[in-house]
Design a protein around this motif. Structure first.
Motif, PDB file in Angstrom:
ATOM      1  N   ASP A 348      11.439 -50.897  55.172  1.00  0.00           N
ATOM      2  CA  ASP A 348      12.099 -52.190  55.017  1.00  0.00           C
ATOM      3  C   ASP A 348      12.573 -52.390  53.585  1.00  0.00           C
ATOM      4  OD1 ASP A 348      12.697 -54.850  56.305  1.00  0.00           O
ATOM      5  OD2 ASP A 348      11.429 -55.530  54.664  1.00  0.00           O
ATOM      6  N   ALA A 349      11.776 -51.990  52.623  1.00  0.00           N
ATOM      7  CA  ALA A 349      12.182 -52.120  51.229  1.00  0.00           C
ATOM      8  C   ALA A 349      13.386 -51.231  50.915  1.00  0.00           C
ATOM      9  CB  ALA A 349      11.016 -51.778  50.305  1.00  0.00           C
ATOM     10  N   GLN A 350      13.401 -50.038  51.483  1.00  0.00           N
ATOM     11  CA  GLN A 350      14.534 -49.147  51.270  1.00  0.00           C
ATOM     12  C   GLN A 350      15.823 -49.740  51.830  1.00  0.00           C
ATOM     13  OE1 GLN A 350      14.743 -45.626  50.032  1.00  0.00           O
ATOM     14  NE2 GLN A 350      12.997 -46.436  48.906  1.00  0.00           N
ATOM     15  N   ILE A 351      15.732 -50.332  53.019  1.00  0.00           N
ATOM     16  CA  ILE A 351      16.918 -50.929  53.638  1.00  0.00           C
ATOM     17  C   ILE A 351      17.414 -52.109  52.811  1.00  0.00           C
ATOM     18  CG2 ILE A 351      17.700 -52.233  55.658  1.00  0.00           C
ATOM     19  CD1 ILE A 351      15.939 -50.432  57.363  1.00  0.00           C
ATOM     20  N   ARG A 352      16.491 -52.955  52.356  1.00  0.00           N
ATOM     21  CA  ARG A 352      16.897 -54.114  51.561  1.00  0.00           C
ATOM     22  C   ARG A 352      17.557 -53.689  50.247  1.00  0.00           C
ATOM     23  NH1 ARG A 352      12.817 -56.470  49.728  1.00  0.00           N
ATOM     24  NH2 ARG A 352      11.054 -55.483  50.796  1.00  0.00           N
ATOM     25  N   HIS A 353      17.037 -52.643  49.626  1.00  0.00           N
ATOM     26  CA  HIS A 353      17.617 -52.176  48.375  1.00  0.00           C
ATOM     27  C   HIS A 353      19.030 -51.629  48.599  1.00  0.00           C
ATOM     28  CE1 HIS A 353      17.893 -50.614  44.338  1.00  0.00           C
ATOM     29  NE2 HIS A 353      18.003 -49.374  44.767  1.00  0.00           N
ATOM     30  N   LEU A 395      16.101 -38.826  65.717  1.00  0.00           N
ATOM     31  CA  LEU A 395      16.893 -39.445  64.653  1.00  0.00           C
ATOM     32  C   LEU A 395      17.402 -40.813  65.093  1.00  0.00           C
ATOM     33  CD1 LEU A 395      19.517 -37.669  62.464  1.00  0.00           C
ATOM     34  CD2 LEU A 395      20.179 -39.743  63.665  1.00  0.00           C
ATOM     35  N   ILE A 396      17.916 -40.901  66.318  1.00  0.00           N
ATOM     36  CA  ILE A 396      18.434 -42.175  66.821  1.00  0.00           C
ATOM     37  C   ILE A 396      17.295 -43.166  67.014  1.00  0.00           C
ATOM     38  CG2 ILE A 396      19.618 -43.262  68.751  1.00  0.00           C
ATOM     39  CD1 ILE A 396      21.274 -40.808  69.082  1.00  0.00           C
ATOM     40  N   SER A 397      16.141 -42.668  67.463  1.00  0.00           N
ATOM     41  CA  SER A 397      15.027 -43.576  67.737  1.00  0.00           C
ATOM     42  C   SER A 397      14.529 -44.263  66.477  1.00  0.00           C
ATOM     43  CB  SER A 397      13.877 -42.804  68.398  1.00  0.00           C
ATOM     44  OG  SER A 397      14.283 -42.268  69.632  1.00  0.00           O
ATOM     45  N   ARG A 398      14.511 -43.567  65.369  1.00  0.00           N
ATOM     46  CA  ARG A 398      13.975 -44.153  64.141  1.00  0.00           C
ATOM     47  C   ARG A 398      15.027 -44.908  63.355  1.00  0.00           C
ATOM     48  NH1 ARG A 398      13.071 -39.606  59.399  1.00  0.00           N
ATOM     49  NH2 ARG A 398      15.260 -39.127  59.020  1.00  0.00           N
ATOM     50  N   PHE A 399      16.307 -44.843  63.779  1.00  0.00           N
ATOM     51  CA  PHE A 399      17.360 -45.526  63.042  1.00  0.00           C
ATOM     52  C   PHE A 399      17.310 -47.015  63.351  1.00  0.00           C
ATOM     53  CE2 PHE A 399      21.912 -46.602  62.249  1.00  0.00           C
ATOM     54  CZ  PHE A 399      21.885 -46.338  60.908  1.00  0.00           C
ATOM     55  N   PRO A 400      17.036 -47.882  62.365  1.00  0.00           N
ATOM     56  CA  PRO A 400      16.813 -49.310  62.631  1.00  0.00           C
ATOM     57  C   PRO A 400      18.122 -50.080  62.715  1.00  0.00           C
ATOM     58  CG  PRO A 400      16.464 -48.884  60.321  1.00  0.00           C
ATOM     59  CD  PRO A 400      16.853 -47.554  60.936  1.00  0.00           C
ATOM     60  N   THR A 401      18.877 -49.907  63.789  1.00  0.00           N
ATOM     61  CA  THR A 401      20.173 -50.568  63.893  1.00  0.00           C
ATOM     62  C   THR A 401      20.030 -52.085  63.920  1.00  0.00           C
ATOM     63  OG1 THR A 401      20.022 -50.290  66.296  1.00  0.00           O
ATOM     64  CG2 THR A 401      21.229 -48.638  65.072  1.00  0.00           C
ATOM     65  N   ALA A 402      19.106 -52.601  64.747  1.00  0.00           N
ATOM     66  CA  ALA A 402      18.955 -54.049  64.863  1.00  0.00           C
ATOM     67  C   ALA A 402      18.451 -54.659  63.563  1.00  0.00           C
ATOM     68  CB  ALA A 402      18.001 -54.378  66.016  1.00  0.00           C
ATOM     69  N   LYS A 403      17.456 -54.022  62.937  1.00  0.00           N
ATOM     70  CA  LYS A 403      16.909 -54.571  61.687  1.00  0.00           C
ATOM     71  C   LYS A 403      17.942 -54.503  60.574  1.00  0.00           C
ATOM     72  CE  LYS A 403      12.649 -53.864  60.679  1.00  0.00           C
ATOM     73  NZ  LYS A 403      11.355 -53.254  60.276  1.00  0.00           N
ATOM     74  N   ARG A 407      19.320 -57.799  58.748  1.00  0.00           N
ATOM     75  CA  ARG A 407      19.138 -57.921  57.309  1.00  0.00           C
ATOM     76  C   ARG A 407      20.474 -58.143  56.608  1.00  0.00           C
ATOM     77  NH1 ARG A 407      14.297 -58.963  54.738  1.00  0.00           N
ATOM     78  NH2 ARG A 407      12.623 -57.718  55.634  1.00  0.00           N
ATOM     79  N   LEU A 408      21.475 -57.371  56.996  1.00  0.00           N
ATOM     80  CA  LEU A 408      22.777 -57.478  56.353  1.00  0.00           C
ATOM     81  C   LEU A 408      23.391 -58.853  56.585  1.00  0.00           C
ATOM     82  CD1 LEU A 408      25.140 -56.272  54.818  1.00  0.00           C
ATOM     83  CD2 LEU A 408      25.966 -55.302  56.976  1.00  0.00           C
ATOM     84  N   VAL A 409      23.291 -59.361  57.808  1.00  0.00           N
ATOM     85  CA  VAL A 409      23.890 -60.667  58.110  1.00  0.00           C
ATOM     86  C   VAL A 409      23.219 -61.768  57.291  1.00  0.00           C
ATOM     87  CG1 VAL A 409      24.203 -62.387  59.922  1.00  0.00           C
ATOM     88  CG2 VAL A 409      24.662 -59.989  60.402  1.00  0.00           C
ATOM     89  N   SER A 410      21.889 -61.752  57.224  1.00  0.00           N
ATOM     90  CA  SER A 410      21.178 -62.793  56.486  1.00  0.00           C
ATOM     91  C   SER A 410      21.420 -62.688  54.987  1.00  0.00           C
ATOM     92  CB  SER A 410      19.681 -62.718  56.787  1.00  0.00           C
ATOM     93  OG  SER A 410      19.154 -61.464  56.386  1.00  0.00           O
ATOM     94  N   MET A 411      21.450 -61.478  54.444  1.00  0.00           N
ATOM     95  CA  MET A 411      21.672 -61.312  53.007  1.00  0.00           C
ATOM     96  C   MET A 411      23.127 -61.602  52.630  1.00  0.00           C
ATOM     97  SD  MET A 411      19.367 -57.856  52.440  1.00  0.00           S
ATOM     98  CE  MET A 411      19.733 -57.715  50.698  1.00  0.00           C
ATOM     99  N   ALA A 412      24.073 -61.227  53.488  1.00  0.00           N
ATOM    100  CA  ALA A 412      25.483 -61.487  53.199  1.00  0.00           C
ATOM    101  C   ALA A 412      25.797 -62.971  53.246  1.00  0.00           C
ATOM    102  CB  ALA A 412      26.369 -60.725  54.175  1.00  0.00           C
TER     103      ALA A 412
END
Length: 543
Positions: A348-353, A395-403, A407-412
């Motif tokens: 989660d921290a990696q995605i937010r960064h 690879l597809i299973s671990r890819f957090p598309t929804a998260k 995250r992008l919508v809320s941060m944008a």
């Protein structure tokens, strides 16, 4: 084109209507003991109420809800009873939605296996004809037929539960409950597991109520940072403040959105609180949440008025490229890397960064919108879709598309940047076909993901992904004039030649040329076009 599905229209993703912020509670040992006792007691009441709600199934109504709430009120308080019954109802509804999704997945798997079993062994698939490929061997066909029977049995059980309104819920989590039988593999002893199990089953949550003091009477956080909670009736002897309340020594200070939270509680607007304990870190946390007024969705044309940053989401990085309003890539491609290995908090921290860097890049470019693919991967992890390619399925299973999208919508939204979702059909294929080779140079190699980001951005802007084909030789010179350098798809006569505008940019012949040419001598006569430096328009790329 035959065999290609219809591409859905792009749209602006609505901004989130809810806000949640978290702060650490640096409680004393006495406060921790009180919170634990209250949480365990209310957790036992919540477990019993959830069991009662599950037994009622589809026969639940407002009258039975009132009966449950009155029963809990005598053992706690009216507000705790309301929070517990609402949480039980929400948990039951969530389990029902999970049942519906599981049934849809099972039916899809069964349909896919039945279609492949009906095909001859080794038969090739044909997308245009709608034919799937057959299994490769008799052994695989036999194994899949056994799996088909197992899936049918599972579907029958889920359908029976659905018809009866029966759900299967574990307070504390099914995964943690199964860990109890595999402590050695999880690296835990019984005491450590018991602490986690108790922390997960505690209940310390209260919904807010507008008009009440500081927006919540059960768990109250004041503007000075003082935190207190209303004790249940059996635990009223633990109170250290009037009216059966317990005031904690730990102050509350929300650093993120703190001013927004303060503005709400000072006018007594509803704020919901949840207190929970993390046994791995030995820390207590409080989460405040509230709803925002629904903001109008920005029109697509207004969001794209200053161009867009097309983003291609991948397993280890975000590929981004800024496009102007004409669909031309501006500047150099950008890549924002992240690592999806390790714990959930690390991911989660990696995605937010990575998303923070992407938003900063969009603001530097001056764009007011980011275009992403509307990915779901609803059947992307299916064994029938990708066969033995376990690496790609993992690879597809671990890819957090929804998260990542949430995250992008809320941060944008906090940066006043719109998020435009586009249909993901053929973006990688057509981007590589029309843009990868044309933009690659000996000094800069364009990847397939960079080209896909251009395709995503152009689809959001309403332009076709393909570049306009090279004009015929007669149109490449001044003999027939140049085609329109840039024009939107709705511009009339955009495929025709440009008007003949006098000047060196178009190499057009001036009306005074013939008069000047007549006064020259043969030795000094020169072609007018040879002594005028031709400068191409800066807009090189076309729709």
């Amino acid at each position: 084109m035959d065999g290609l599905r219809e591409v859905a229209a792009s749209f602006v993703v609505p901004s989130p209507a809810g806000v949640a912020v978290r702060d650490r509670l640096r409680v004393s040992d006495a406060d921790a003991a009180v919170l634990t006792e209250v949480g365990v007691f209310l957790g036992s009441l919540a477990a019993g109420d959830l069991a009662e709600r599950s037994r009622q199934g589809l026969g639940h109504d407002a009258a039975s809800w009132a009966v449950r709430k009155r029963s809990l009120t005598g053992r706690s308080s009216a507000r705790w009873a309301g929070s517990i019954t609402k949480a039980s109802h929400d948990q039951w509804a969530l389990a029902r939605r999970g049942q519906a999704a599981h049934m849809a997945w099972l039916r899809g798997q069964i349909t896919s296996i039945e279609a492949r079993l009906a095909r001859p062994l080794g038969a090739k698939g044909d997308r245009r004809e709608g034919l799937v490929r057959g299994y490769g061997s008799r052994a695989e066909w036999h194994a899949k037929s056994r799996r088909l029977h197992a899936l049918n049995d599972r579907l029958a059980v889920v359908e029976a539960d659905w018809a009866a309104g029966r759900v299967r819920v574990v307070r504390g989590g099914k995964r943690l409950a199964n860990t109890r039988h595999h402590l050695a593999a999880a690296g835990l002893d019984e005491q450590a597991w018991r602490q986690r199990w108790q922390a997960k089953r505690m209940f310390l949550a209260a919904d807010g109520e507008s008009g009440k003091r500081f927006g919540n009477e059960t768990i109250r956080a004041t503007d000075t940072g003082q935190l207190s909670l209303k004790l249940p009736a059996p635990l009223a002897h633990l109170a250290n403040a009037p009216y059966g309340r317990y005031v904690l020594d730990a102050p509350v200070e929300f650093r993120h959105r703190g001013q927004e939270w303060l503005d709400r509680i000072t006018v007594n607007r509803a704020v919901a609180y949840r207190i929970h304990y993390d046994p791995a870190r030995g820390r207590w946390y409080i989460t405040a949440s509230w709803q925002r007024a629904s903001a109008p969705v920005l029109p697509l044309e207004a969001a794209l008025a200053r161009g867009v940053v097309g983003v291609d989401m991948n397993d280890d990085h975000l590929a981004a490229w800024h496009l102007d309003v004409h669909g031309n890539p501006v500047g150099a491609p950008q890549r924002f890397f992240y690592d999806l290995t390790g714990t959930a908090a690390h991911r989660d921290a990696q995605i937010r960064h990575a998303l923070s860097r992407l938003l900063h890049h969009a603001r530097r470019c001056g764009a007011a919108a980011i275009a992403i693919e509307d990915l779901h991967f609803s059947d992307g992890t299916s064994r029938e879709k990708h066969g033995r390619n376990k690496r790609f399925r993992r690879l597809i299973s671990r890819f957090p598309t929804a998260k990542l999208k949430a995250r992008l919508v809320s941060m944008a939204a906090e940066q006043d940047i719109a998020v435009v979702a586009v249909d993901p059909a053929y973006t990688s294929r057509w981007g590589a076909q029309h843009w990868q080779k044309s933009l690659s140079t000996p000094a800069r190699k364009i990847s397939r993901h960079d080209a896909a980001s251009i395709a995503i951005g152009r689809r959001a802007l309403g332009h076709p992904i393909r570049r306009r084909t090279t004009p015929p030789p007669s149109h490449q010179s001044d003999g027939a004039g140049h085609r329109t350098a840039q024009a939107r798809p709705d511009t009339r006569r955009r495929e025709e030649t440009r008007p003949r505008i006098p000047g060196p940019r178009t190499r057009s012949v001036s009306p005074e040329t013939e008069r000047k040419r007549a006064t020259r001598t043969s030795s000094t006569a020169r072609d007018v076009r040879s002594d005028q430096a031709w400068v191409q328009d800066s807009l090189l790329l076309t729709d």
